[in-house]
Design a protein around this motif. Structure first.
Motif, PDB file in Angstrom:
ATOM      1  N   TYR B 120       1.019  -1.224   0.022  1.00 38.76           N
ATOM      2  CA  TYR B 120      -0.042   0.085   0.061  1.00 38.76           C
ATOM      3  C   TYR B 120       0.948   1.149   0.069  1.00 38.76           C
ATOM      4  O   TYR B 120       0.381   2.295  -0.659  1.00 38.76           O
ATOM      5  N   HIS B 123       2.727   1.762  -3.376  1.00 38.82           N
ATOM      6  CA  HIS B 123       1.789   2.012  -4.353  1.00 38.82           C
ATOM      7  C   HIS B 123       1.280   3.625  -4.224  1.00 38.82           C
ATOM      8  O   HIS B 123       1.340   4.349  -5.107  1.00 38.82           O
ATOM      9  N   VAL B 124       0.779   4.035  -2.998  1.00 36.62           N
ATOM     10  CA  VAL B 124       0.680   5.633  -2.738  1.00 36.62           C
ATOM     11  C   VAL B 124       1.867   6.348  -3.202  1.00 36.62           C
ATOM     12  O   VAL B 124       1.562   7.367  -3.584  1.00 36.62           O
ATOM     13  N   GLY B 250      -3.690   5.737   6.464  1.00 37.54           N
ATOM     14  CA  GLY B 250      -3.762   4.188   6.232  1.00 37.54           C
ATOM     15  C   GLY B 250      -4.771   3.396   6.964  1.00 37.54           C
ATOM     16  O   GLY B 250      -5.248   3.901   7.886  1.00 37.54           O
ATOM     17  N   PRO B 251      -4.721   1.854   6.823  1.00 39.25           N
ATOM     18  CA  PRO B 251      -5.495   1.231   7.574  1.00 39.25           C
ATOM     19  C   PRO B 251      -5.055   1.418   9.067  1.00 39.25           C
ATOM     20  O   PRO B 251      -3.801   1.454   9.392  1.00 39.25           O
TER      21      PRO B 251
END
Lengths: 362, 362
Positions: B120, B123-124, B250-251
């Motif tokens: 993640y 990617h971001v 994020g999560p």
């Protein structure tokens, strides 16, 4: 209608609607000097039409058959924080479940979010519900799929009362797949609705329902919400009511977190990552010096008879002294003093001058 | 050392270190009235030891062999925003790459984060780098694994110069696996270091390097950071330098986002979810009325000869009139006026009174 009832009482308001004629003073007050005055006559026609279709005796019979109860402002179980809604305060609430609504909501948080939640959203919601319950906080939500259902389930796992506020009658299971969940909520918590038994949910009812969720709780947590999610409507109510608002961040790649991120970016919501963050936020609203209860808030039925008698004799607004409470409860003063101490520690009652009253949220 | 150079100039400072004797006035100023005065004598011994091991001629030869250049404060390519570091401003910077450091950093954002980024995070970071590049913003980062490398790669995909600030010599590829990435950065951007060629990275060098990343850029974005991540050190520098600080949520279940969430919760960082959010933030720092350049910032070599001559004749601080610039650049006044207009539109120069100067970040 809220203003009419506030001005003339329920019976006075009913009389005017029955007669089809509103007090000219009231009409004057509603319309004069307003740039966009409400069409009072149109409202009156709508009320008369609804009155014709209403059968309150049958509603009460059906409620009794279901084991439901109807509460109105002034009842001991009425949550006085709903007064913050002003003229939009519900006229009455149908309740179904073993927990006492007022006591359950004294330390409560609304946990709301998308129906079409991601696995991340339901996971976080369930953890949030369980964590809040373990810390003695009641979870209030809307009984829907996704975030709502996960929050209720988490709370039930934490053995705290949970409150589901529905947009339909308290006997309607919507969505139908939540049948077992609703039964569990009734067992440990309470199901709440403004609608009489048998009323089906409609889209406008969801939106007006959301104000009740926001007003009952000390604060609202949005777990997952797309940019047009209905959960953001609840968030708007929370802000308007000056309740705390929090949002859970998520992946920026997830549309279901975009609404949460927007709330955080605009500083409308506090960023929360766990139930600890939420409790830090909403716990600060009330009396910070109040001792934290050691366990979950107790449903009314689990209080022993003497404690319940004392609690039910404590007035909601003006304080009463131990002697007055002792007479009303039918117990002696040492018993009243010991029970009041326990009830205060659990967050049910608070000192008011020389006496005691039911604890207000703020 | 920064204070010594500021007080006596580089040659004066060098002379005192060579002689092993600091000006008593300087020692007095450094120590008097301070609750914890620095041990100036110990610093002097350390500087003398480093001077003995230094071979600046060999460094310059090696730099020339590598195609690198050394810039010092006052050089045209020196980014004057580094002055905000005060006595901690680098004494000089080694550069290797085709882009002009000063021009590249006029519109720049530092993108930093965990080496051990999640999929993640990378990617971001890559999306952020590419989006910033497409909008004409230079990405500054540290050339490390994870978030740093992804940000550089994204920026290169967007055809903008990208700046890698290293904690080792500009000839050292650390980590070694980033060999191809560093070559690409040199081709379209520039590699920057305070260390002469051949110096290996050490942990303290990473920490002091971070201040340069923060100071070069208009703002820092933390994409992913655990609670003890080095990226939070860069964030601290950004706040101390009053640069903008942003963090990507994020999560809440990811430890690699916990540092970002803490920054957002404490309102130290703005919550950003896309490069648009970042540009909205950092774009406001400068002159909001300046037109956005239509394309990426141009590396110096892609400017035509006349434009470059005009640009190199514009002073850094006090403004100069078109006539003065025309003489210095060896072109006529109409050419100067048209070139200045283009350079202003691209964010390189700005009006100063009746003249023009190089554009400052703030």
């Amino acid at each position: 209608m809220g203003r009419l009832v506030a001005a003339y009482g329920p019976e006075g308001a009913l009389g005017q609607v029955r007669q089809g004629r509103l007090d000219p003073c009231f009409v004057e007050e509603m319309t004069s000097g307003k740039s966009r005055p409400p069409d009072v006559e149109r409202h009156l026609r709508a009320w008369r039409a609804r009155l014709q279709g209403a059968d309150p005796v049958a509603d009460l019979d059906e409620g009794a058959r279901l084991g439901a109860r109807l509460i109105v402002p002034g009842d001991l179980e009425w949550p006085t924080q709903l007064d913050d809604l002003g003229p939009e305060r519900p006229l009455a609430l149908w309740l179904r479940g073993d927990a006492d609504l007022r006591f359950s909501c004294l330390r409560s948080v609304a946990v709301v979010g998308s129906r079409a939640a991601t696995p991340y959203g339901t996971h976080v919601s369930a953890e949030m519900g369980a964590g809040l319950a373990e810390a003695g906080w009641t979870v209030i939500s809307g009984g829907a799929y996704g975030v709502d259902a996960a929050a209720h389930r988490g709370s039930l796992a934490g053995s705290a009362p949970t409150v589901a506020v529905l947009a339909c009658g308290i006997d309607i299971v919507y969505p139908a797949a939540n049948h077992a969940l609703f039964a569990a909520v009734r067992g440990k918590g309470v199901i709440v609705s403004e609608c009489p038994p048998g009323v089906r949910p409609t889209r406008p009812r969801f939106l007006i329902r959301n104000r009740v969720i926001a007003a009952l709780s000390r604060g609202t947590v949005v777990v997952e919400a797309a940019l047009r999610s209905g959960a953001l409507n609840t968030a708007t109510h929370a802000v308007a009511l000056r309740r705390h608002l929090a949002a859970v961040p998520g992946p920026v790649t997830s549309e279901n977190s975009a609404g949460c991120h927007r709330l955080i970016r605009r500083a409308e919501a506090v960023c929360v990552t766990s139930c600890r963050d939420v409790i830090e936020l909403v716990g600060a609203i009330g009396d910070d010096l109040a001792p934290e209860p050691r366990g979950p808030v107790l449903p009314r039925d689990s209080l022993d008879d003497e404690t319940r008698a004392v609690l039910e004799s404590v007035p909601a607004r003006s304080g009463a002294g131990p002697a007055t409470i002792a007479v009303a409860a039918g117990v002696d003063i040492p018993t009243v003093l010991s029970r009041l101490g326990a009830l205060a520690a659990a967050g049910y009652v608070e000192r008011a001058g020389r006496g005691w009253r039911l604890r207000h949220i703020h």
